[in-house]
Scaffold this active site. Structure first.
Site, PDB file in Angstrom:
ATOM      1  N   ALA A  69       0.856  -1.175   0.000  1.00 41.31           N
ATOM      2  CA  ALA A  69       0.000   0.000   0.000  1.00 41.31           C
ATOM      3  C   ALA A  69       0.900   1.236   0.000  1.00 41.31           C
ATOM      4  CB  ALA A  69      -0.901  -0.012   1.220  1.00 41.31           C
ATOM      5  N   GLY A 112       0.583  -4.999   0.843  1.00 40.51           N
ATOM      6  CA  GLY A 112      -0.573  -5.084  -0.047  1.00 40.51           C
ATOM      7  C   GLY A 112      -0.248  -5.756  -1.379  1.00 40.51           C
ATOM      8  N   GLU A 115      -0.525  -9.337  -0.691  1.00 39.72           N
ATOM      9  CA  GLU A 115      -1.955  -9.613  -0.475  1.00 39.72           C
ATOM     10  C   GLU A 115      -2.712  -9.635  -1.805  1.00 39.72           C
ATOM     11  OE1 GLU A 115      -1.936  -6.361   2.466  1.00 39.72           O
ATOM     12  OE2 GLU A 115      -2.959  -7.749   3.816  1.00 39.72           O
ATOM     13  N   GLU A 135       4.363  -4.986   7.227  1.00 36.72           N
ATOM     14  CA  GLU A 135       3.586  -3.938   7.894  1.00 36.72           C
ATOM     15  C   GLU A 135       4.036  -3.682   9.325  1.00 36.72           C
ATOM     16  OE1 GLU A 135       2.297  -6.376   6.035  1.00 36.72           O
ATOM     17  OE2 GLU A 135       0.767  -5.552   4.693  1.00 36.72           O
TER      18      GLU A 135
HETATM   19  N1  CO8 Z   1       4.584   3.204  -0.609  1.00 32.71           N
HETATM   20  C1  CO8 Z   1       4.997   4.353  -1.158  1.00 32.71           C
HETATM   21  N2  CO8 Z   1       6.155   4.473  -1.808  1.00 32.71           N
HETATM   22  C2  CO8 Z   1       6.938   3.376  -1.907  1.00 32.71           C
HETATM   23  C3  CO8 Z   1       6.580   2.136  -1.358  1.00 32.71           C
HETATM   24  C4  CO8 Z   1       5.336   2.073  -0.682  1.00 32.71           C
HETATM   25  N3  CO8 Z   1       4.867   0.924  -0.166  1.00 32.71           N
HETATM   26  N4  CO8 Z   1       7.551   1.248  -1.593  1.00 32.71           N
HETATM   27  C5  CO8 Z   1       8.500   1.902  -2.285  1.00 32.71           C
HETATM   28  N5  CO8 Z   1       8.145   3.193  -2.467  1.00 32.71           N
HETATM   29  C6  CO8 Z   1       8.904   4.248  -3.149  1.00 32.71           C
HETATM   30  C7  CO8 Z   1      10.050   4.722  -2.311  1.00 32.71           C
HETATM   31  O1  CO8 Z   1       9.604   5.679  -1.370  1.00 32.71           O
HETATM   32  C8  CO8 Z   1      10.964   5.322  -3.354  1.00 32.71           C
HETATM   33  O2  CO8 Z   1      10.446   6.579  -3.709  1.00 32.71           O
HETATM   34  P1  CO8 Z   1      11.458   7.865  -3.820  1.00 32.71           P
HETATM   35  O3  CO8 Z   1      12.356   7.504  -4.971  1.00 32.71           O
HETATM   36  O4  CO8 Z   1      10.523   8.986  -4.096  1.00 32.71           O
HETATM   37  O5  CO8 Z   1      12.163   7.947  -2.531  1.00 32.71           O
HETATM   38  C9  CO8 Z   1      10.750   4.409  -4.563  1.00 32.71           C
HETATM   39  O6  CO8 Z   1       9.506   3.724  -4.320  1.00 32.71           O
HETATM   40  C10 CO8 Z   1      11.834   3.360  -4.708  1.00 32.71           C
HETATM   41  O7  CO8 Z   1      11.952   2.671  -3.469  1.00 32.71           O
HETATM   42  P2  CO8 Z   1      13.337   2.508  -2.684  1.00 32.71           P
HETATM   43  O8  CO8 Z   1      14.246   3.645  -3.007  1.00 32.71           O
HETATM   44  O9  CO8 Z   1      13.030   2.232  -1.266  1.00 32.71           O
HETATM   45  O10 CO8 Z   1      13.897   1.182  -3.410  1.00 32.71           O
HETATM   46  P3  CO8 Z   1      14.867   0.084  -2.783  1.00 32.71           P
HETATM   47  O11 CO8 Z   1      15.268  -0.786  -3.914  1.00 32.71           O
HETATM   48  O12 CO8 Z   1      15.926   0.746  -1.953  1.00 32.71           O
HETATM   49  O13 CO8 Z   1      13.953  -0.744  -1.754  1.00 32.71           O
HETATM   50  C11 CO8 Z   1      11.945  -1.905  -1.057  1.00 32.71           C
HETATM   51  C12 CO8 Z   1      12.855  -1.500  -2.226  1.00 32.71           C
HETATM   52  C13 CO8 Z   1      12.707  -2.872  -0.134  1.00 32.71           C
HETATM   53  C14 CO8 Z   1      10.722  -2.585  -1.626  1.00 32.71           C
HETATM   54  C15 CO8 Z   1      11.545  -0.661  -0.247  1.00 32.71           C
HETATM   55  O14 CO8 Z   1      11.035   0.296  -1.150  1.00 32.71           O
HETATM   56  C16 CO8 Z   1      10.493  -0.904   0.801  1.00 32.71           C
HETATM   57  O15 CO8 Z   1      10.764  -1.441   1.874  1.00 32.71           O
HETATM   58  N6  CO8 Z   1       9.235  -0.473   0.516  1.00 32.71           N
HETATM   59  C17 CO8 Z   1       8.131  -0.570   1.463  1.00 32.71           C
HETATM   60  C18 CO8 Z   1       7.645  -1.978   1.573  1.00 32.71           C
HETATM   61  C19 CO8 Z   1       6.545  -2.041   2.596  1.00 32.71           C
HETATM   62  O16 CO8 Z   1       6.719  -1.800   3.778  1.00 32.71           O
HETATM   63  N7  CO8 Z   1       5.343  -2.383   2.149  1.00 32.71           N
HETATM   64  C20 CO8 Z   1       4.214  -2.521   3.006  1.00 32.71           C
HETATM   65  C21 CO8 Z   1       3.406  -1.288   2.947  1.00 32.71           C
HETATM   66  S1  CO8 Z   1       2.123  -1.299   4.157  1.00 32.71           S
HETATM   67  C22 CO8 Z   1       0.922  -2.216   3.461  1.00 32.71           C
HETATM   68  O17 CO8 Z   1       0.994  -2.685   2.367  1.00 32.71           O
HETATM   69  C23 CO8 Z   1      -0.261  -2.354   4.293  1.00 32.71           C
HETATM   70  C24 CO8 Z   1      -1.444  -2.886   3.501  1.00 32.71           C
HETATM   71  C25 CO8 Z   1      -2.623  -2.987   4.302  1.00 32.71           C
HETATM   72  C26 CO8 Z   1      -2.998  -1.701   4.912  1.00 32.71           C
HETATM   73  C27 CO8 Z   1      -4.424  -1.758   5.159  1.00 32.71           C
HETATM   74  C28 CO8 Z   1      -4.906  -0.531   5.882  1.00 32.71           C
HETATM   75  C29 CO8 Z   1      -6.427  -0.550   6.006  1.00 32.71           C
END
Ligand code: CO8
Length: 261
Positions: A69, A112, A115, A135
């Site tokens: 997400a 997500g 999921e 998460e």
């Molecule tokens: N949301 C928003 N932006 C994201 C996300 C995300 N989930 N994942 C990556 N991005 C963005 C980064 O912010 C970055 O943007 P910018 O260049 O502007 O800084 C760009 O994508 C590239 O990402 P990275 O520079 O971090 O790339 P890396 O290769 O260094 O790392 C990863 C890749 C490991 C995938 C890393 O991006 C990461 O850990 N991302 C987050 C993963 C995560 O925690 N996902 C879970 C999100 S929470 C969720 O899904 C909950 C769902 C249910 C919620 C229900 C509520 C009702």
């Protein structure tokens, strides 16, 4: 809700009887914001309503199926906004599609994204795929079915490990655990997933719906009720022209041609 205009976060296409949806928000690793969710759900529902579509193929990019997400979008929300807005409940409509959905997963399928992949029916993973429910590292828990579908797919031991530590699982471990249908080399992912989708789309449409529904039912009911449901549905296929022609083709040593009715 997506009525006018081209989608901005996905690419929608069609190959024969296969409807394709490609997540296309590369700058955010296909993070699933609300607009993307609405576009995916609208495209999928339109395919589901189209009798010329026999399967849906959902893909991301090479680097990410979807990295979860959208954290930027969620960060500013409070409990009241999430609860009153019933955030992400639109994904339930994706999970309720009758059309079989094939997911092609390469790179990150996190939160997500994992999921969403688990809502699909056949999950083809590249060797590069990485699955996880991180998460907890953000101070929250899965919210689009992860705690439930992951546990049903891979059991308590691994689900607890992933959900409580937030660690990632590679494609090999995911296949061993029973999360994915097949793992293929990265350069074969698109072709394999497209072939699987085309194969399913070539089947009788009402029978494919029935087959998906019967398997899906096993997650919602007791064994005895599930077997009863299957038996009645199996009987019902004998009302279909496609069942008649399918068996006749076998006996005539011919390939079946389904009229999808
Ligand atoms: N949301 C928003 N932006 C994201 C996300 C995300 N989930 N994942 C990556 N991005 C963005 C980064 O912010 C970055 O943007 P910018 O260049 O502007 O800084 C760009 O994508 C590239 O990402 P990275 O520079 O971090 O790339 P890396 O290769 O260094 O790392 C990863 C890749 C490991 C995938 C890393 O991006 C990461 O850990 N991302 C987050 C993963 C995560 O925690 N996902 C879970 C999100 S929470 C969720 O899904 C909950 C769902 C249910 C919620 C229900 C509520 C009702």
């Amino acid at each position: 809700s997506e009525s006018a205009g081209e989608p901005r976060n996905i690419v929608v296409g069609r190959i024969g009887r296969v409807g394709t949806i490609t997540l296309d928000r590369p700058k955010a690793l296909n993070a699933l914001n609300v607009e993307l969710m609405e576009e995916v759900v609208a495209a999928a529902l339109a395919f589901d309503a189209d009798p010329e579509i026999g399967a849906i193929l959902l893909s991301g990019s090479e680097r990410a199926f979807a990295a979860g997400a959208d954290i930027k979008e969620m960060a500013a929300q409070d409990y009241a906004a999430m609860a009153v807005g019933d955030w992400f409940s639109a994904w339930d409509r994706f999970a309720g599609l009758r059309t079989p959905v094939v997911a092609a997963v390469s790179g990150y399928a996190l939160g997500g994204g994992c999921e969403l992949a688990m809502m699909c029916d056949v999950l083809i993973a590249s060797e590069t795929a990485k699955f996880g429910q991180p998460e907890i590292t953000l101070g929250t828990i899965p919210g689009i079915g992860g705690s439930q579908r992951l546990t049903r797919a891979i059991g308590k031991a691994k689900a607890m490990d992933l959900v409580l530590t937030g660690r990632m699982m590679d494609a090999e471990e995911a296949e061993r655990a029973g999360l994915v249908s097949r793992v293929v080399p990265a350069d074969e992912l698109d072709a394999t997933a497209a072939e699987v989708a085309a194969t399913i789309a070539g089947m009788s449409l009402p029978v494919a719906y029935a087959a998906k529904e019967a398997v899906a039912r096993s997650f919602e009911t007791s064994l005895a009720e599930g077997v009863r449901f299957e038996r009645r549905t199996f009987h019902a296929t004998f009302a279909l022209e496609d069942r008649t022609s399918g068996m006749q083709a076998f006996l005539a040593k011919e390939r079946p041609t389904f009229q999808h009715r």
